[in-house]
Design a protein around this motif. Structure first.
Motif, PDB file in Angstrom:
ATOM      1  N   ALA A 194      58.191 113.184  30.777  1.00 31.86           N
ATOM      2  CA  ALA A 194      57.695 112.923  29.352  1.00 31.86           C
ATOM      3  C   ALA A 194      58.428 111.779  28.584  1.00 31.86           C
ATOM      4  N   ILE A 195      59.750 111.873  29.109  1.00 30.51           N
ATOM      5  CA  ILE A 195      60.643 110.613  28.271  1.00 30.51           C
ATOM      6  C   ILE A 195      60.077 109.329  29.180  1.00 30.51           C
ATOM      7  N   ALA A 196      59.905 109.229  30.399  1.00 30.93           N
ATOM      8  CA  ALA A 196      59.253 108.268  31.108  1.00 30.93           C
ATOM      9  C   ALA A 196      57.979 107.564  30.205  1.00 30.93           C
ATOM     10  N   LYS A 197      57.130 108.614  30.256  1.00 28.27           N
ATOM     11  CA  LYS A 197      55.802 108.212  29.567  1.00 28.27           C
ATOM     12  C   LYS A 197      56.048 107.895  28.112  1.00 28.27           C
ATOM     13  N   ALA A 198      56.808 108.404  27.278  1.00 32.23           N
ATOM     14  CA  ALA A 198      56.977 107.991  25.783  1.00 32.23           C
ATOM     15  C   ALA A 198      57.715 106.766  25.830  1.00 32.23           C
ATOM     16  N   VAL A 199      58.411 106.264  26.808  1.00 33.38           N
ATOM     17  CA  VAL A 199      59.204 104.964  26.810  1.00 33.38           C
ATOM     18  C   VAL A 199      58.220 103.995  26.891  1.00 33.38           C
ATOM     19  N   ALA A 200      57.480 104.067  28.162  1.00 34.52           N
ATOM     20  CA  ALA A 200      56.183 103.232  28.648  1.00 34.52           C
ATOM     21  C   ALA A 200      55.075 102.931  27.553  1.00 34.52           C
ATOM     22  N   ASP A 201      55.103 104.218  26.730  1.00 35.50           N
ATOM     23  CA  ASP A 201      53.828 104.015  25.580  1.00 35.50           C
ATOM     24  C   ASP A 201      54.219 103.480  24.496  1.00 35.50           C
ATOM     25  N   LEU A 202      55.502 103.056  24.461  1.00 33.19           N
ATOM     26  CA  LEU A 202      56.045 102.163  23.006  1.00 33.19           C
ATOM     27  C   LEU A 202      55.372 100.779  23.318  1.00 33.19           C
ATOM     28  N   GLY A 203      54.957 100.444  24.312  1.00 34.91           N
ATOM     29  CA  GLY A 203      54.287  99.042  24.625  1.00 34.91           C
ATOM     30  C   GLY A 203      55.080  97.868  24.525  1.00 34.91           C
ATOM     31  N   PRO A 204      54.395  96.804  24.751  1.00 33.91           N
ATOM     32  CA  PRO A 204      55.198  95.450  24.606  1.00 33.91           C
ATOM     33  C   PRO A 204      55.834  94.924  23.595  1.00 33.91           C
ATOM     34  N   ASP A 205      55.619  95.511  22.347  1.00 39.79           N
ATOM     35  CA  ASP A 205      56.464  95.281  21.335  1.00 39.79           C
ATOM     36  C   ASP A 205      57.715  95.613  21.178  1.00 39.79           C
ATOM     37  N   THR A 206      58.057  96.644  22.056  1.00 39.23           N
ATOM     38  CA  THR A 206      59.458  97.128  22.194  1.00 39.23           C
ATOM     39  C   THR A 206      60.289  96.678  23.407  1.00 39.23           C
ATOM     40  N   TYR A 207      61.423  96.397  23.337  1.00 42.74           N
ATOM     41  CA  TYR A 207      62.381  95.930  24.308  1.00 42.74           C
ATOM     42  C   TYR A 207      62.974  97.133  25.020  1.00 42.74           C
ATOM     43  N   SER A 208      62.428  97.557  26.274  1.00 46.57           N
ATOM     44  CA  SER A 208      62.843  98.824  26.935  1.00 46.57           C
ATOM     45  C   SER A 208      63.751  98.542  28.083  1.00 46.57           C
ATOM     46  N   VAL A 209      64.652  99.367  28.265  1.00 45.51           N
ATOM     47  CA  VAL A 209      65.446  98.748  29.437  1.00 45.51           C
ATOM     48  C   VAL A 209      65.748 100.312  29.937  1.00 45.51           C
ATOM     49  N   ILE A 210      65.594 100.380  31.521  1.00 43.18           N
ATOM     50  CA  ILE A 210      65.940 101.539  32.149  1.00 43.18           C
ATOM     51  C   ILE A 210      66.776 101.100  33.067  1.00 43.18           C
ATOM     52  N   GLY A 211      68.011 102.151  33.012  1.00 42.02           N
ATOM     53  CA  GLY A 211      69.380 101.826  33.739  1.00 42.02           C
ATOM     54  C   GLY A 211      69.720 103.281  34.413  1.00 42.02           C
ATOM     55  N   GLY A 212      70.339 103.084  35.545  1.00 42.20           N
ATOM     56  CA  GLY A 212      70.735 104.213  36.451  1.00 42.20           C
ATOM     57  C   GLY A 212      69.819 104.644  37.427  1.00 42.20           C
ATOM     58  N   GLY A 213      70.466 105.055  38.714  1.00 41.17           N
ATOM     59  CA  GLY A 213      69.410 105.444  39.720  1.00 41.17           C
ATOM     60  C   GLY A 213      68.372 106.416  39.454  1.00 41.17           C
TER      61      GLY A 213
END
Length: 389
Positions: free
Chosen positions: A329-348
């Motif tokens: 759910a978090i993965a989808k929520a972050v991705a759904d924020l779209g290109p106007d949001t600067y989103s970084v995923i860190g950690g294995g």
């Protein structure tokens, strides 16, 4: 940090420290993300007229050769994605035999050395080993961001003996993560998960003064819930960090968002019986295994409107399908924020989750360095990055 543009590599042999610490099963690479991430640097050097000598570690061998940690299968995987011959040199990287082999290389050639952790002095940053490794190239490029927080011979030691620069991947990582520390666009939301507060305490402390909201899930949430007086059953927690959790809640309680409900299991297994319960009232014989549906909704709502997002750590035991819902759910929520949001995923684990969810191409940056990402965000200087200055 010096970048590839600062090196003249025409006709030269360039020693490149990459991060090919990839998962293997029955001698076959299971995930080639780290291999493909190194291709821009390799190709830039080849286009510049260089021959390329790659070195990496794999696993945790005990200071000597172990067949299960050989990089030979990685050379085969690299050859497929690079679409050119890759010579695997199986002798110890510091040996005269390896030196003789690389001295035969011509511009356009690519070779991968055997596991540098087969060298006893590698993790000690042994000066003699650094000098022997430096014989293998006319210049050195560090492109292993995942190892940049290690003061090892192949990471920072060799840089003292050769002209050096950071590779494309290393430079991109430093730029991407530095944006999270220096004047991030607001609102700025951080999601922290994983098992233990102790693993991420420093990054939590360093980011809380900077962020607008911090969403805490995973096993570490139960330490905070217990610090508030909640009943957490058999859930993983760290009693030694209860006082620190209370201190952070007292100082930054208006920023910290904890899960209000939990998907609990009656055992730590994929086949456990499950029930949704309040996070602060988990039955004695049950343990929290994932954030519940109300928390998933609350976390998703807390992300709305965010202009900068950093996510590190799963929301539950996502390797068990029954307890992967919160992380997905978090993965989808972050991705759904779209290109106007600067989103970084860190950690294995977070990277694995975003890849499995099919949302990886909808976030701004996926970091290849788990520990290195966290140490940079803790405000620490990374030995590898410092060596490239």
């Amino acid at each position: 940090m010096q970048t590839l543009d600062s090196l003249n590599v025409s006709g030269k042999r360039v020693l490149v420290r990459v991060d090919y610490n990839v998962p293997l099963k029955d001698g076959v690479v299971q995930d080639d993300t780290r291999i493909t991430s190194s291709l821009p640097t390799i190709q830039a050097l080849l286009d510049g007229g260089a021959s390329v000598v790659l070195m990496s570690h794999l696993g945790r061998p005990k200071g000597g050769p172990e067949a299960k940690y050989s990089l030979k299968p990685v050379a085969e995987a690299l050859e497929k994605v690079l679409k050119r011959d890759v010579r695997f040199i199986g002798s110890l990287p510091s040996s005269d035999e390896t030196l003789n082999d690389v001295q035969e290389m011509q511009p356009g050639d690519v070779a991968l050395l055997e596991n540098v952790r087969f060298e006893a002095g590698e993790e000690k940053n042994d000066a003699a080993l650094s000098e022997k490794l430096a014989r293998l190239g006319d210049a050195f490029v560090l492109d292993a961001f995942g190892s940049a927080h290690r003061a090892h011979s192949s990471v920072s030691g060799v840089a003292a003996h050769l002209p050096h620069a950071g590779g494309t991947l290393l430079a991109a990582e430093v730029v991407a993560l530095s944006k999270l520390l220096h004047e991030p666009e607001r609102p700025y939301v951080v999601i922290i998960g994983g098992a233990k507060v102790s693993d991420k305490l420093l990054v939590i402390e360093n980011l809380l003064p900077v962020v607008d909201r911090m969403l805490i899930g995973g096993g570490m949430a139960y330490t905070f819930v217990k610090a508030q007086g909640g009943k957490i059953g058999k859930s993983i927690h760290e009693d030694d960090f209860l006082d620190k959790a209370r201190e952070l809640l007292g100082k930054y309680g208006d920023k910290i968002v904890l899960p209000t409900d939990t998907l609990a299991g009656d055992s730590f297994s994929a086949e456990a019986n499950t029930r949704v319960v309040p996070t602060a009232d988990i039955p004695d014989d049950w343990e929290g295994m994932d954030i519940g549906p109300d928390s998933q909704k609350a976390f998703t709502e807390a992300l709305q409107g965010a202009k900068t997002v950093f996510w590190n750590g799963p929301m539950g035991v996502f390797e068990f399908a029954a307890f992967a819902s919160g992380t997905n759910a978090i993965a989808k929520a972050v991705a759904d924020l779209g290109p106007d949001t600067y989103s970084v995923i860190g950690g294995g684990d977070s990277v694995s989750a975003i890849n499995k969810s099919g949302q990886a191409d909808r976030v701004s940056h996926i970091s290849t360095g788990g520990g290195a990402s966290l140490e940079l965000l803790e405000g620490k200087a990374l030995p590898g990055v410092e060596a490239m200055k």
